[in-house]
Each structure stands twice: as structure tokens, then as C-alpha cells.
Design a protein around this motif. Structure first.
Motif, PDB file in Angstrom:
ATOM      1  N   SER A 102      42.034  53.755  47.232  1.00 44.78           N
ATOM      2  CA  SER A 102      41.099  53.928  46.507  1.00 44.78           C
ATOM      3  C   SER A 102      41.399  52.334  45.155  1.00 44.78           C
ATOM      4  N   ASN A 103      40.424  52.223  45.002  1.00 43.90           N
ATOM      5  CA  ASN A 103      39.871  51.352  43.701  1.00 43.90           C
ATOM      6  C   ASN A 103      39.400  50.986  42.851  1.00 43.90           C
ATOM      7  N   SER A 104      38.853  50.401  42.265  1.00 44.99           N
ATOM      8  CA  SER A 104      38.123  50.348  40.678  1.00 44.99           C
ATOM      9  C   SER A 104      36.367  50.424  41.765  1.00 44.99           C
ATOM     10  N   ALA A 105      36.077  50.419  42.469  1.00 43.98           N
ATOM     11  CA  ALA A 105      34.723  51.190  43.146  1.00 43.98           C
ATOM     12  C   ALA A 105      35.156  52.780  43.518  1.00 43.98           C
ATOM     13  N   GLY A 106      36.088  53.069  43.532  1.00 41.68           N
ATOM     14  CA  GLY A 106      36.436  54.533  44.587  1.00 41.68           C
ATOM     15  C   GLY A 106      37.261  55.380  44.958  1.00 41.68           C
ATOM     16  N   GLY A 107      37.194  55.874  45.912  1.00 41.91           N
ATOM     17  CA  GLY A 107      37.352  56.322  46.685  1.00 41.91           C
ATOM     18  C   GLY A 107      36.902  55.695  48.114  1.00 41.91           C
ATOM     19  N   TRP A 108      38.135  55.537  49.567  1.00 39.15           N
ATOM     20  CA  TRP A 108      37.096  55.086  50.926  1.00 39.15           C
ATOM     21  C   TRP A 108      38.530  55.455  52.124  1.00 39.15           C
ATOM     22  N   GLY A 132      25.985  47.347  53.217  1.00 36.93           N
ATOM     23  CA  GLY A 132      25.195  47.746  52.053  1.00 36.93           C
ATOM     24  C   GLY A 132      26.695  47.045  50.748  1.00 36.93           C
ATOM     25  N   GLY A 133      26.821  45.702  51.036  1.00 31.64           N
ATOM     26  CA  GLY A 133      27.490  45.102  49.284  1.00 31.64           C
ATOM     27  C   GLY A 133      28.868  45.115  49.807  1.00 31.64           C
ATOM     28  N   ILE A 134      28.904  45.257  50.622  1.00 28.80           N
ATOM     29  CA  ILE A 134      30.368  45.036  51.533  1.00 28.80           C
ATOM     30  C   ILE A 134      30.913  43.495  51.996  1.00 28.80           C
ATOM     31  N   PRO A 135      31.635  43.098  51.191  1.00 33.82           N
ATOM     32  CA  PRO A 135      31.974  41.802  52.177  1.00 33.82           C
ATOM     33  C   PRO A 135      32.145  41.665  53.291  1.00 33.82           C
ATOM     34  N   LEU A 155      47.287  49.819  57.510  1.00 32.16           N
ATOM     35  CA  LEU A 155      48.074  50.694  56.454  1.00 32.16           C
ATOM     36  C   LEU A 155      47.380  50.416  55.606  1.00 32.16           C
ATOM     37  N   ASN A 156      47.664  51.163  54.108  1.00 29.24           N
ATOM     38  CA  ASN A 156      47.960  51.033  52.618  1.00 29.24           C
ATOM     39  C   ASN A 156      49.322  50.780  52.403  1.00 29.24           C
ATOM     40  N   TYR A 157      49.558  49.806  51.744  1.00 27.46           N
ATOM     41  CA  TYR A 157      51.211  49.649  51.471  1.00 27.46           C
ATOM     42  C   TYR A 157      51.196  49.232  50.165  1.00 27.46           C
ATOM     43  N   LYS A 158      51.313  49.750  49.314  1.00 30.61           N
ATOM     44  CA  LYS A 158      51.429  49.296  48.094  1.00 30.61           C
ATOM     45  C   LYS A 158      50.336  48.968  47.285  1.00 30.61           C
ATOM     46  N   GLY A 159      48.816  49.693  47.473  1.00 26.65           N
ATOM     47  CA  GLY A 159      47.827  49.360  46.554  1.00 26.65           C
ATOM     48  C   GLY A 159      47.244  48.169  47.633  1.00 26.65           C
ATOM     49  N   ARG A 160      47.659  47.540  48.741  1.00 25.76           N
ATOM     50  CA  ARG A 160      47.128  46.280  50.058  1.00 25.76           C
ATOM     51  C   ARG A 160      46.856  46.797  51.258  1.00 25.76           C
ATOM     52  N   LEU A 161      45.707  47.144  51.824  1.00 23.49           N
ATOM     53  CA  LEU A 161      45.517  46.976  52.897  1.00 23.49           C
ATOM     54  C   LEU A 161      46.151  45.858  54.190  1.00 23.49           C
ATOM     55  N   TYR A 162      46.897  46.097  55.165  1.00 27.59           N
ATOM     56  CA  TYR A 162      46.965  45.916  56.566  1.00 27.59           C
ATOM     57  C   TYR A 162      46.729  45.914  57.421  1.00 27.59           C
ATOM     58  N   PHE A 163      46.867  45.018  58.096  1.00 34.24           N
ATOM     59  CA  PHE A 163      46.453  45.261  59.619  1.00 34.24           C
ATOM     60  C   PHE A 163      47.312  44.509  61.126  1.00 34.24           C
ATOM     61  N   ALA A 164      46.890  45.382  62.269  1.00 31.93           N
ATOM     62  CA  ALA A 164      48.000  45.076  62.889  1.00 31.93           C
ATOM     63  C   ALA A 164      46.488  43.754  64.010  1.00 31.93           C
ATOM     64  N   ARG A 177      43.944  45.542  46.360  1.00 29.15           N
ATOM     65  CA  ARG A 177      42.894  46.813  46.020  1.00 29.15           C
ATOM     66  C   ARG A 177      41.365  46.099  46.611  1.00 29.15           C
ATOM     67  N   ALA A 178      41.732  45.765  46.958  1.00 25.93           N
ATOM     68  CA  ALA A 178      40.344  45.034  48.630  1.00 25.93           C
ATOM     69  C   ALA A 178      40.039  46.247  49.584  1.00 25.93           C
ATOM     70  N   VAL A 179      39.131  46.228  49.972  1.00 25.98           N
ATOM     71  CA  VAL A 179      38.494  46.951  51.007  1.00 25.98           C
ATOM     72  C   VAL A 179      38.308  45.801  51.989  1.00 25.98           C
ATOM     73  N   SER A 180      37.665  44.430  51.591  1.00 26.10           N
ATOM     74  CA  SER A 180      36.997  43.813  52.550  1.00 26.10           C
ATOM     75  C   SER A 180      37.244  42.135  52.076  1.00 26.10           C
ATOM     76  N   GLY A 181      36.995  41.550  52.600  1.00 23.44           N
ATOM     77  CA  GLY A 181      36.805  39.630  52.038  1.00 23.44           C
ATOM     78  C   GLY A 181      38.402  38.567  52.673  1.00 23.44           C
ATOM     79  N   GLU A 182      38.244  37.929  52.235  1.00 21.96           N
ATOM     80  CA  GLU A 182      39.837  37.108  53.293  1.00 21.96           C
ATOM     81  C   GLU A 182      40.859  37.551  53.673  1.00 21.96           C
ATOM     82  N   LEU A 183      41.344  37.096  54.895  1.00 19.57           N
ATOM     83  CA  LEU A 183      42.233  38.146  56.078  1.00 19.57           C
ATOM     84  C   LEU A 183      43.506  36.408  55.076  1.00 19.57           C
TER      85      LEU A 183
END
Length: 298
Positions: A102-108, A132-135, A155-164, A177-183
Motif C-alpha cells: 500500500s502507498n498513497s495511491a491505495g492498496g495493491w 494505465g499511468g504505471i511507470p 517481497l514487501n519488506y519495511k515499505g519497500r518492494l524487493y525482487f529476485a 512506497r513505490a510500485v514501479s520505477g527505477e530498480l
């Protein structure tokens, strides 16, 4: 008919008359309950995929509304509401891993499937990055990642998304709190003596006496468990421990169980508390010793 309750698990590798009295055979169509067993009930058709083969999927809940998605040979369908499934993506992947965020845009509901995309479901729609406006997912430094890696776990760990990064010992992470963008890159391979690749990501919350501590769990295909603590991967996330276990099973080998986390391995289900207490190699520490053969078959 009355059956005595299970005491030490299921015995599946010998005939009934030669089985130790403390074990019981796997009983087809009978389910164990504390008092014994009961006959498995019938089924109810919830969703009809019109002859399509179910390959995998993911689910979650947004604002109290359940969202369910099923992957078939024709693509990914939204099966959250009856009567008919709705095609949402032509992606035919079967190995989906998801998490809530979840972030300011809502739940995901955030999901990955081994491709270079993240899929995001809110209460109404399913979109992937760039729609749909997702970076669009990108990389912050091409010396770390020449391009966006294939993402196999999330993984959602302490308000940040991690990926393998699929097939590697590298993690990628987004801004808080970002759901997309720079990795950006968070490498763990330097701590893995057995090699392999990342097989699962998880959380573990511990009551440390004075406060509650959250840890990030990284499991490799070779059975190495890495435990990290901290908040910012660029500055203060540190390695808290490395443990050598049996090889994991499944896409998500971690299961939260009360204040503990259970790990599914080819040797059985192990308690993370037992790992940290140093009892992992004791004979009866695996909670599934009595029917580990069933786990290995699956």
C-alpha cells in the motif's frame, strides 16, 4: 467408524501390519482432525474456465474485496466475480508470486512471473508497468543491471518492494512506497558459499524483548538461508546470519505461523526458531518427519 488421532505423522512406505503403532497410513479421501479423521467432502464448481488448463495464479484482498487471478494457456483471467472469467492479460506464465502493498495511491496486489514486468491489481483493474499511468520498470545504474532483469520473486519488506533477479543471487529494489520505477541492485551472492540462485523471499518478525524486530529472509536453491536486518539497502541493511539447510520446495517456501516462520524443504518443514536455537540437526526437529516421503514426491 472411529480412527485414533495422528500422533507422529503418516507412514507411507510400508504395509499397515508392519507400520509402527505411532504412525498412521495416508488415508485417501479422509482428512485428519484432532479427534481422528473425517470423510473428505465433495466439491463445488466455483469458476468455469471453459476447458482451459489452469497453470497457476495469485490472489489477495483490496479494501475487503477478494481478487483472484488464474493463468491458463490463453492468458491471465480475473476470476474474482461470477459468472464468467475476464481475460486481463495475454501473459501465459504459470509461476506467479505475489505480495500485498500500500502507498498513497491505495492498496495493491503486486505480482511477478519471471518476466521483466510487475503486475499490479487494485480494487478494479489489473495492469502491468507501462500501462494505465504505471511507470515502466527501469534500472538506475546499467553497471549494476544492464537491463531490467527477469523477476521471479517479490517481497514487501519495511515499505519497500524487493525482487529476485531470476537465476541469480541478486536482489533488485524500488524506492520506498513505490510500485514501479527505477530498480537498484542489492547483491547477496557474496554471502552464499554454495552458489545457486534465489528460491524464495520472506519476512520474519521477532519480539526482541525491548522492541519488535523485522528481518528479511532470502533462501537459495542450494538450501542457504540468509537473514538481513535494517531499513535502507543502500546504507544500513546488514547480514544477521547465514544457515545451511536442506534445499527448499516450491516458489514460496516460507509460511508465517504465529510468532514463527516455517520453511518447506526436501527434508521436511523446519521451524525458523529451531534453526536459530541450534537444534536444526536434531532427529525430531523437522515437524514432518512422519510423512516427509509425501513431500519429496511432490
Amino acid at each position: 467408524v472411529h480412527y485414533a488421532g495422528f500422533r507422529k505423522g503418516w507412514q507411507v512406505n510400508s504395509q499397515r501390519e508392519f507400520s509402527p503403532s505411532q504412525f498412521y497410513l495416508v488415508l485417501n479421501n479422509l482428512q485428519p482432525i484432532p479427534e481422528g479423521v473425517r470423510v473428505r467432502k465433495g466439491y463445488r464448481t466455483q469458476y468455469q474456465l471453459d476447458g482451459r488448463t489452469y497453470l497457476g495464479g495469485f490472489h489477495g484482498s483490496i479494501d475487503g474485496k477478494a481478487r483472484l487471478f488464474a493463468s491458463t494457456e490463453d492468458g491471465l483471467f480475473d476470476i474474482s466475480a461470477l459468472p464468467l472469467p475476464v481475460l486481463k492479460s495475454s501473459d501465459k506464465a504459470s509461476a506467479w508470486v505475489s505480495t500485498q502493498f500500500s502507498n498513497s495511491a491505495g492498496g495493491w496486489i503486486c505480482a511477478v512471473n519471471g518476466s521483466k514486468h510487475i503486475y499490479l491489481a487494485d480494487a478494479a483493474e489489473l495492469r502491468k508497468d507501462g500501462e494505465g499511468g504505471i511507470p515502466v520498470l527501469s534500472v538506475s545504474d546499467t553497471t549494476e543491471f544492464p537491463e531490467v532483469p527477469n523477476l521471479s520473486h517479490i517481497l514487501n519488506y519495511k515499505g519497500r518492494l524487493y525482487f529476485a533477479a531470476k537465476g541469480t543471487l541478486d536482489l533488485a529494489y524500488l524506492a520506498p512506497r513505490a510500485v514501479s520505477g527505477e530498480l537498484s541492485l542489492f547483491a547477496v551472492g557474496q554471502n552464499c558459499s554454495r552458489g545457486g540462485s534465489i528460491a524464495g523471499l520472506g519476512n520474519w518478525t521477532v519480539d526482541a524483548g525491548i522492541n519488535i524486530e523485522d528481518y528479511m529472509l532470502v533462501m537459495t536453491t542450494e538450501g542457504e538461508l540468509l537473514i538481513y536486518r535494517g531499513i535502507d539497502p543502500a546504507s544500513d541493511i546488514t547480514l544477521a546470519g547465514v544457515y545451511q539447510l536442506a534445499k527448499p520446495l516450491g516458489l514460496s517456501p516460507f509460511v508465517s505461523f504465529g510468532s514463527d516462520t516455517l520453511i518447506l524443504t526436501i527434508a521436511g518443514v523446519i521451524s525458523l526458531k529451531a534453526v536459530l536455537n541450534g537444534t536444526v540437526y536434531e532427529k525430531d526437529v523437522y515437524m514432518t518427519n512422519g510423512f516427509k516421503f509425501v513431500l519429496q514426491e511432490h
